[in-house]
Each structure stands twice: as C-alpha cells, then as structure tokens.
Design an enzyme around this catalytic site. Structure first.
Site, PDB file in Angstrom:
ATOM      1  N   CYS A   1       0.846  -1.181   0.000  1.00  0.00           N
ATOM      2  CA  CYS A   1       0.000   0.000   0.000  1.00  0.00           C
ATOM      3  C   CYS A   1       0.892   1.245   0.000  1.00  0.00           C
ATOM      4  O   CYS A   1       1.898   1.283   0.705  1.00  0.00           O
ATOM      5  CB  CYS A   1      -0.952   0.100   1.183  1.00  0.00           C
ATOM      6  SG  CYS A   1      -2.184  -1.189   1.214  1.00  0.00           S
TER       7      CYS A   1
ATOM      8  N   ARG B   1       6.487  -0.616  -3.934  1.00  0.00           N
ATOM      9  CA  ARG B   1       6.066  -1.188  -2.653  1.00  0.00           C
ATOM     10  C   ARG B   1       5.179  -2.412  -2.847  1.00  0.00           C
ATOM     11  O   ARG B   1       5.021  -3.207  -1.936  1.00  0.00           O
ATOM     12  CB  ARG B   1       5.303  -0.132  -1.836  1.00  0.00           C
ATOM     13  CG  ARG B   1       6.165   1.033  -1.418  1.00  0.00           C
ATOM     14  CD  ARG B   1       5.326   2.112  -0.804  1.00  0.00           C
ATOM     15  NE  ARG B   1       4.753   1.706   0.474  1.00  0.00           N
ATOM     16  CZ  ARG B   1       5.381   1.801   1.639  1.00  0.00           C
ATOM     17  NH1 ARG B   1       6.598   2.287   1.680  1.00  0.00           N
ATOM     18  NH2 ARG B   1       4.806   1.428   2.755  1.00  0.00           N
TER      19      ARG B   1
ATOM     20  N   TRP C   1      -2.661  -2.982  -1.783  1.00  0.00           N
ATOM     21  CA  TRP C   1      -2.202  -4.376  -1.827  1.00  0.00           C
ATOM     22  C   TRP C   1      -3.244  -5.148  -1.032  1.00  0.00           C
ATOM     23  O   TRP C   1      -3.343  -4.993   0.187  1.00  0.00           O
ATOM     24  CB  TRP C   1      -0.820  -4.466  -1.186  1.00  0.00           C
ATOM     25  CG  TRP C   1      -0.118  -5.766  -1.397  1.00  0.00           C
ATOM     26  CD1 TRP C   1       0.698  -6.100  -2.449  1.00  0.00           C
ATOM     27  CD2 TRP C   1      -0.121  -6.905  -0.534  1.00  0.00           C
ATOM     28  NE1 TRP C   1       1.196  -7.365  -2.285  1.00  0.00           N
ATOM     29  CE2 TRP C   1       0.707  -7.891  -1.124  1.00  0.00           C
ATOM     30  CE3 TRP C   1      -0.742  -7.211   0.678  1.00  0.00           C
ATOM     31  CZ2 TRP C   1       0.932  -9.139  -0.544  1.00  0.00           C
ATOM     32  CZ3 TRP C   1      -0.528  -8.451   1.247  1.00  0.00           C
ATOM     33  CH2 TRP C   1       0.298  -9.401   0.633  1.00  0.00           C
TER      34      TRP C   1
ATOM     35  N   ASN D   1      -3.381   2.775   4.799  1.00  0.00           N
ATOM     36  CA  ASN D   1      -2.404   1.692   4.692  1.00  0.00           C
ATOM     37  C   ASN D   1      -2.351   1.022   6.060  1.00  0.00           C
ATOM     38  O   ASN D   1      -2.207   1.696   7.073  1.00  0.00           O
ATOM     39  CB  ASN D   1      -1.040   2.295   4.323  1.00  0.00           C
ATOM     40  CG  ASN D   1       0.097   1.283   4.447  1.00  0.00           C
ATOM     41  OD1 ASN D   1      -0.132   0.085   4.545  1.00  0.00           O
ATOM     42  ND2 ASN D   1       1.329   1.785   4.451  1.00  0.00           N
ATOM     43  N   GLY D   2      -2.486  -0.297   6.089  1.00  0.00           N
ATOM     44  CA  GLY D   2      -2.454  -1.008   7.370  1.00  0.00           C
ATOM     45  C   GLY D   2      -3.627  -1.968   7.455  1.00  0.00           C
ATOM     46  O   GLY D   2      -4.241  -2.310   6.436  1.00  0.00           O
TER      47      GLY D   2
ATOM     48  N   GLU E   1      20.180 -16.590   0.561  1.00  0.00           N
ATOM     49  CA  GLU E   1      19.857 -15.328  -0.099  1.00  0.00           C
ATOM     50  C   GLU E   1      19.799 -15.513  -1.628  1.00  0.00           C
ATOM     51  O   GLU E   1      18.913 -14.974  -2.287  1.00  0.00           O
ATOM     52  CB  GLU E   1      20.880 -14.253   0.316  1.00  0.00           C
ATOM     53  CG  GLU E   1      20.733 -12.903  -0.343  1.00  0.00           C
ATOM     54  CD  GLU E   1      19.376 -12.239  -0.133  1.00  0.00           C
ATOM     55  OE1 GLU E   1      18.571 -12.705   0.685  1.00  0.00           O
ATOM     56  OE2 GLU E   1      19.114 -11.255  -0.856  1.00  0.00           O
TER      57      GLU E   1
ATOM     58  N   LYS F   1      16.498 -14.775  -3.947  1.00  0.00           N
ATOM     59  CA  LYS F   1      16.494 -13.876  -5.108  1.00  0.00           C
ATOM     60  C   LYS F   1      15.860 -14.579  -6.306  1.00  0.00           C
ATOM     61  O   LYS F   1      15.048 -14.013  -7.025  1.00  0.00           O
ATOM     62  CB  LYS F   1      17.907 -13.436  -5.518  1.00  0.00           C
ATOM     63  CG  LYS F   1      18.616 -12.393  -4.696  1.00  0.00           C
ATOM     64  CD  LYS F   1      17.977 -11.050  -4.662  1.00  0.00           C
ATOM     65  CE  LYS F   1      16.950 -10.959  -3.623  1.00  0.00           C
ATOM     66  NZ  LYS F   1      17.029 -10.477  -2.368  1.00  0.00           N
TER      67      LYS F   1
ATOM     68  N   GLU G   1      12.091 -14.982  -5.887  1.00  0.00           N
ATOM     69  CA  GLU G   1      11.375 -13.710  -5.924  1.00  0.00           C
ATOM     70  C   GLU G   1      11.128 -13.211  -7.337  1.00  0.00           C
ATOM     71  O   GLU G   1      10.033 -12.773  -7.660  1.00  0.00           O
ATOM     72  CB  GLU G   1      12.177 -12.625  -5.172  1.00  0.00           C
ATOM     73  CG  GLU G   1      12.077 -12.695  -3.679  1.00  0.00           C
ATOM     74  CD  GLU G   1      12.920 -11.607  -3.012  1.00  0.00           C
ATOM     75  OE1 GLU G   1      12.396 -10.907  -2.151  1.00  0.00           O
ATOM     76  OE2 GLU G   1      14.116 -11.468  -3.341  1.00  0.00           O
TER      77      GLU G   1
ATOM     78  N   HIS H   1      20.459 -35.833   4.090  1.00  0.00           N
ATOM     79  CA  HIS H   1      19.355 -36.149   5.001  1.00  0.00           C
ATOM     80  C   HIS H   1      18.003 -35.850   4.367  1.00  0.00           C
ATOM     81  O   HIS H   1      17.072 -35.445   5.046  1.00  0.00           O
ATOM     82  CB  HIS H   1      19.547 -35.388   6.315  1.00  0.00           C
ATOM     83  CG  HIS H   1      20.814 -35.763   6.997  1.00  0.00           C
ATOM     84  ND1 HIS H   1      20.978 -36.954   7.664  1.00  0.00           N
ATOM     85  CD2 HIS H   1      22.015 -35.136   7.075  1.00  0.00           C
ATOM     86  CE1 HIS H   1      22.212 -37.036   8.128  1.00  0.00           C
ATOM     87  NE2 HIS H   1      22.859 -35.942   7.779  1.00  0.00           N
TER      88      HIS H   1
ATOM     89  N   LYS I   1       7.561  -4.406  -1.385  1.00  0.00           N
ATOM     90  CA  LYS I   1       8.875  -3.976  -0.896  1.00  0.00           C
ATOM     91  C   LYS I   1       8.847  -3.800   0.617  1.00  0.00           C
ATOM     92  O   LYS I   1       9.783  -4.148   1.321  1.00  0.00           O
ATOM     93  CB  LYS I   1       9.248  -2.662  -1.576  1.00  0.00           C
ATOM     94  CG  LYS I   1      10.585  -2.082  -1.150  1.00  0.00           C
ATOM     95  CD  LYS I   1      11.697  -2.835  -1.813  1.00  0.00           C
ATOM     96  CE  LYS I   1      13.073  -2.383  -1.387  1.00  0.00           C
ATOM     97  NZ  LYS I   1      14.061  -3.445  -1.635  1.00  0.00           N
TER      98      LYS I   1
END
Ligand code: G6P
Length: 617
Positions: free
Chosen positions: A2, A27, A74, A100-101, A492, A496, A499, A515, A612
C-alpha cells in the site's frame, strides 16, 4: 505494501498524485485510486490494475482540484476490484479516506455502523473509517463542538480512537475542502514541506523531487495540512511544534539512471553503497567508532546473549552477522524471523541485546518484535537504511546503512550494506570488549576496505552468468549448497531466484543434503555451489561430487582453486575473509536471478504478489 500520496497547493493535484503513486509502485500493489475536491464535491477515480491505468479513466484529465489524496492498494480484505480500491467515502459523500495497514476490529465496527443505518459497498476494512468519521461528526461526542475545524479533527480523532490495528490514514472532506488530516500508527507516513504547497507520502523518495524538508510523524500523532500551514496534534488534540528534518538524498538516486531496471542499477550501485556504509566509521590502525552510538564495555560485558531479528533478505544478513559476532565477540547469538520471534516467548531479559535489521525500518513484524524485547527489559539496536523510520524511532540505538533509496522489490544493495554494517558493529564490539586480537580485527578491516573494488571486478564481467541464465531459465527447480557463511548466502541466492524468476529453489547446508533433499537430485537438475572457505573446501567438493554423481549440472561460485574439469561452470570471485565473503559471492547470484527473470520476460522490479515494504503482519 500500500502506498499513500497527498497534495495540497495551487497546482492541479491529479498529475502530482499519479506521479507520486508511480514512485511508490515498488512497494507492491494491485489497485490504485485518487480523490480530489472540486467545487465542494469529492471526485474519486480508482480501479484495479496499474497506476498508469488511472490515466485512461474517463474524465481524469478534467479534474482541476488542487487538493487530493491517492493510494495504491495491496489487497488484504477483499479481492482487487474497483469497489475495494481506495479512496473510500462515507455514505453522505462528505469524507474520503485512504488507508495503509489493517483494522483488526473492522467487523465489530462494521456491525456497529450497520446497526446505525450505514451501508457498505466494499469488502475492505478501510470503509468503516470514513463512515465512523461521519458518525462522530454528526452524532458523536464532538457534535457539541461549534467550531467546524475542531469538529472535523475531533471526529477523525474519535474514529481513530475506535480502531485497533495499524494505520497511516489521509482524510479529506467537503466540510473543510482546503485541508488534509493525517494520522499514523505502526504504518509509515511522511509530510514534505513545500512553498505554498505541501506533500504527503508513504516514504521520502516518492516526493523527494519536490522537497528536501520533511516532518516524520510519531505514532498516534495527527497533522492538519493546508497549502500554507502544517499543524501537529497529539492524541488528545493538544497542538505542538515538530522539528523539520532535512534529507540530503539526491533526488536522482531514486531514478533509473540509464539502467533498464532498478534492480540492475542497484546491483551496480553496490560498490558505492559499501563505501558509503563504511564511511568514516574506521580507518586502518584506528578503532571503529559510531557517531550515532556509544556502547560501554560494562554494558557489553553484562550481555550473555544477542538476538538478531529481521525478515526476508535482512534476516539473511543477520545470519552472517551471527557468524561475525560469535567469532569476534564470543557472545552467543541467535537469529530469528521476526514473525516467529514475536509469538514464541523468546527468553529475553536485561542481559540480552536485540538487534533488528530492516532496510525500510517499517516492516510490521520487525517493529512488533522490537517492542516485545523492550517490554522485557532488553536493549534494542536498529540497523536501517531509512533515517527516522519506525524501528529507528523505537530502538535504544540506531545505526544506518548508506545504500541510498532501494526501489526494486528484490533487495540487493541493502543486503550487502547490512552485512558490511554488522561486520563493523561486530569489530566495534570486539574492540570494546577486547575479545579478538588486534591483528585479526585489522585484517578484517582491510578486507572490508577492499570490498568495493572487488565487487567492481565481479561486475566487470557478467558474460558467464548471462550465458548460464540462458541455459537454465526454463527450469523448474534449482538447489543452492554451501557450508558456513556460504550456506547463509546460499539462502539469499535462492530467495532472489524465487522472488523474481518464479523458479522453485531450495538452499541447503551442503552437509545436510544427504538427510533428504538428495532424493530430489536427478539427471540435469541445476545445483549452485558456493565455496569460499579454504577450511571447508574439501568437504564442500565432496558434497557437490555427490550431486554430480546423480546427474546434476553444477555452477560453482568460488575464490578457491578447484580440481580441473569437475564442474560444468565456475565463476571465480576475489578472495576475502570467509566471514564477509557473502558480500562478494551474493553478486553472481543476484545477477543470475536478474538475467533469468529478463530471459523469461518478467517484471524484474515488481514481481507478482510481493511488496517492498511489508507493513502488515
Ligand atoms: C519484503 C521485501 C524484502 C525484504 C523484507 C524485509 O519481503 O520484499 O526484500 O527483505 O521485506 O524488509 P525490511 O525493509 O524490513 O528489510
């Protein structure tokens, strides 16, 4: 997650609002909308889809209002649709709100308002807010107030008082068509001061081209913004003054600067981001110092445990931080995901130091995890890229990465800067405690100073990575293997890839492969191995041999000398201390994810479903 924009001045508001929304696109969102006031009537234009679609809405160019609020949504409550997009209005058409929230008690409020005759068009939690404001404006305790200005602000305050959850809210009204009221709690909101005009946004870069002077609101603080004034009120509506903050970021830093995508630009900005983050925090032969904090030897000696808490990429930076702190400072360190930490009753007391890492400083779970530690008497230290962000205002100590604005959803330069900063912090702690030899610390400092030129060297030759991306872009699965900090960075690299290329991938500690996950290795599966620690070289090669035997195709990122003809592709990176090698080894993995995403024709900067800044739980 948002985005909010607001404008009040003498210019046409719509283009400024849409421009601000475009800057907040990174965002993450699925719908967009604006509201302006013209001749005492609120005009709302909104729809699901991209911000640019707003420009195609009939009549949008005819809007001449010089005040307005805008929003990218969002979806949380209710699917992406025109009805669920913000701004939302009350039944009378007098109030419009963007938010927003999350309003956690919205069903109770909706039920209450329904019992009072209000109706709802959307499935959102937000729509209760304009109606509650209307309710208090007409029936509530403020109805006795004569002064319209006070009455409007009083109604907003009463409505806010009823909300449970997190919010950054803008309200406009036909009753006072020259002002915007804003309030925030646990969601970001900044006010930019102009000349005869003022701006509001979820973050600074969105309005940086208009002003460098900002006000940062506290939780539960209200502001009433007109074109020539900004007034601040606490939660009992007592007016107070607030200091202005000058932000010295370069407005161009938020642009693409000739690069095809923000992500690529940000990958190439890493040498500068690392240099800036090191800044003047140390010189060879001198002790580290932080202008922003001073932590005493007595305090550090009283610490028997450190927690590093964060989400996503920042959490991966924390894993490297654990290795650094345990090695250099000999303090047991645990890394936790903020959304887990906050609900698992972690063992925290005044002998625990809790470090929070957050690029944005606005991640809801990280903020909540910080508040939890404070409530248990622990000291808290925030590492953030955004001056004045929520976690830095909550924490006892704050230190900053100097990566500049990071716009692409997939974090790159923030990660490397976070690892650099936590390395310096670990050296600083070790110097204060005397827990590592001077030689070890000086060598590590020298390795840190050499990093920017080593990163440049990796970025100079991206051909092998591009070629590899072309070979593997259509694959469905990949594996990332490493040991020690090579495992930390494997996590990481795998994130990436997921994403931005939407390829399923797993990162595994190389020794754990047998394992379970080795059952998934078959002919042609791609395995990416990271080998940067000479002490773990042979063991890592053996683990990779196990996947080669089962038909895997291998790409190795290494600074070691490997046996000839063993692996399909090898990317050589410069040598450095294994504790900080993720800062170098992550770069080929960032580029790999980037080129695969491009090869697949995906939106690199705005991957599907991701945001974001995750400002809700
Ligand atoms: C989101 C972003 C990630 C980021 C994470 C934590 O998931 O897409 O890139 O690592 O949030 O964000 P923070 O701002 O707290 O570092």
């Amino acid at each position: 997650m948002c985005g909010i924009v607001g404008y009040v001045g003498s210019k046409k508001a719509t283009p400024i609002l849409i421009d601000g929304l475009l800057s907040l696109e990174y965002r993450g969102y699925d719908s967009a909308g604006i509201a302006t006031i013209e001749n005492d009537v609120i005009k709302v234009m909104k729809d699901k889809g991209r911000v640019n679609n707003l420009n195609n809405l009939e009549g949008i160019n005819d809007l001449v209002g010089t005040i307005g609020i805008a929003h990218t949504r969002w979806a949380t409550h209710g699917k992406p649709s025109k009805e669920n997009s913000h701004p939302h209005m009350d039944n009378s058409g007098k109030f419009a709100v963007v938010h927003n929230g999350i309003i956690e008690n919205y069903s109770d409020l909706r039920e209450f308002l329904t019992s009072k005759g209000y109706t709802f068009i959307s499935q959102t939690d937000t729509e209760v807010i304009p109606n509650l404001i209307h309710y208090y404006y007409t029936n509530g305790p403020v109805s006795v107030i004569e002064d319209t200005k006070e009455k409007f602000l009083g109604a907003v305050k009463s409505a806010i008082y009823d909300l449970k959850g997190s919010y950054a809210i803008e309200v406009i009204s036909t009753i006072l068509p020259d002002e915007i009221i804003v309030v925030r709690k646990d969601s970001p909101l900044v006010i930019g001061k102009g000349n005869g005009e003022n701006y509001i946004a979820s973050d600074i870069p969105a309005i940086l081209k208009y002003t460098k002077e900002f006000y940062l609101l506290d939780d539960n603080e209200f502001a009433v913004i007109e074109k020539d004034s900004i007034r601040f009120f606490d939660n009992s509506l007592q007016e107070h003054n607030r200091a202005i903050k000058n932000i010295d970021w370069d407005a161009n830093a938020a642009g693409k600067d000739g690069f095809e995508d923000y992500m690529l630009k940000e990958i190439f900005e890493q040498p500068t981001a690392i240099r800036e983050t090191i800044g003047s925090r140390f010189r060879l032969g001198e002790k580290c110092s932080f202008d922003d904090i001073e932590i005493s030897k007595e305090y550090l000696q009283s610490i028997n445990k450190i927690f590093i808490v964060a989400c996503g990429t920042a959490m991966h930076a924390g894993l490297v931080g654990k290795a650094l702190i345990e090695n250099l400072c000999k303090i047991p360190t645990e890394v936790d995901i903020a959304s887990e930490f906050r609900y698992r009753n972690p063992l925290i007391d005044e002998h625990t130091l809790c470090i929070y890492i957050s690029q944005s400083g606005e991640t809801a779970d990280t903020i909540a995890a910080l508040k939890l530690a404070k409530a248990h008497g622990a000291k808290t230290l925030a590492i953030s890229n955004v001056i004045g962000s929520s976690i830095t205002r909550e924490a006892d100590y704050s230190i900053y990465t100097h990566a500049g604005p990071e716009i692409a959803v997939a974090s790159t330069k923030a990660y490397t800067s976070q690892v650099v900063l936590i390395s310096i912090l670990a050296i600083y702690f070790a110097e204060v405690l005397g827990s590592s030899s001077e030689t070890v610390l000086e060598e590590l400092k020298s390795d840190l100073i050499d990093l920017p030129s080593k990163v440049e060297k990796i970025l100079d030759d991206t051909e092998v990575i591009k070629a590899f991306a072309k070979k593997v872009y259509a694959e469905k699965d990949m594996f990332f293997l490493g040991r020690g900090t090579d495992y930390n960075v494997a996590l990481e690299g795998s994130l990436k890839l997921k994403e931005i290329s939407y390829i399923h991938s797993e990162a595994y500690a190389a020794g754990e492969l047998k394992h379970g996950p080795i059952a998934l290795i078959e002919n042609g599966v791609t395995v990416i191995g990271i080998i940067t620690n000479p002490n773990l070289l042979e063991k890592s090669i053996s683990n990779l041999q196990e996947v080669i035997t089962r038909g895997a195709k291998t790409l190795i990122i290494t600074n070691q000398i490997l046996p000839n003809g063993h692996f399909d592709y090898v990317i050589n990176i410069p040598e450095t201390n294994p504790l900080i090698s993720p800062i170098l080894s992550v770069i080929p993995m960032q580029l790999l994810a980037y080129y695969i995403s491009k090869q697949k024709g995906l939106d690199v900067d705005k991957p599907r479903n991701l945001a974001k800044s995750v400002t809700v739980e």
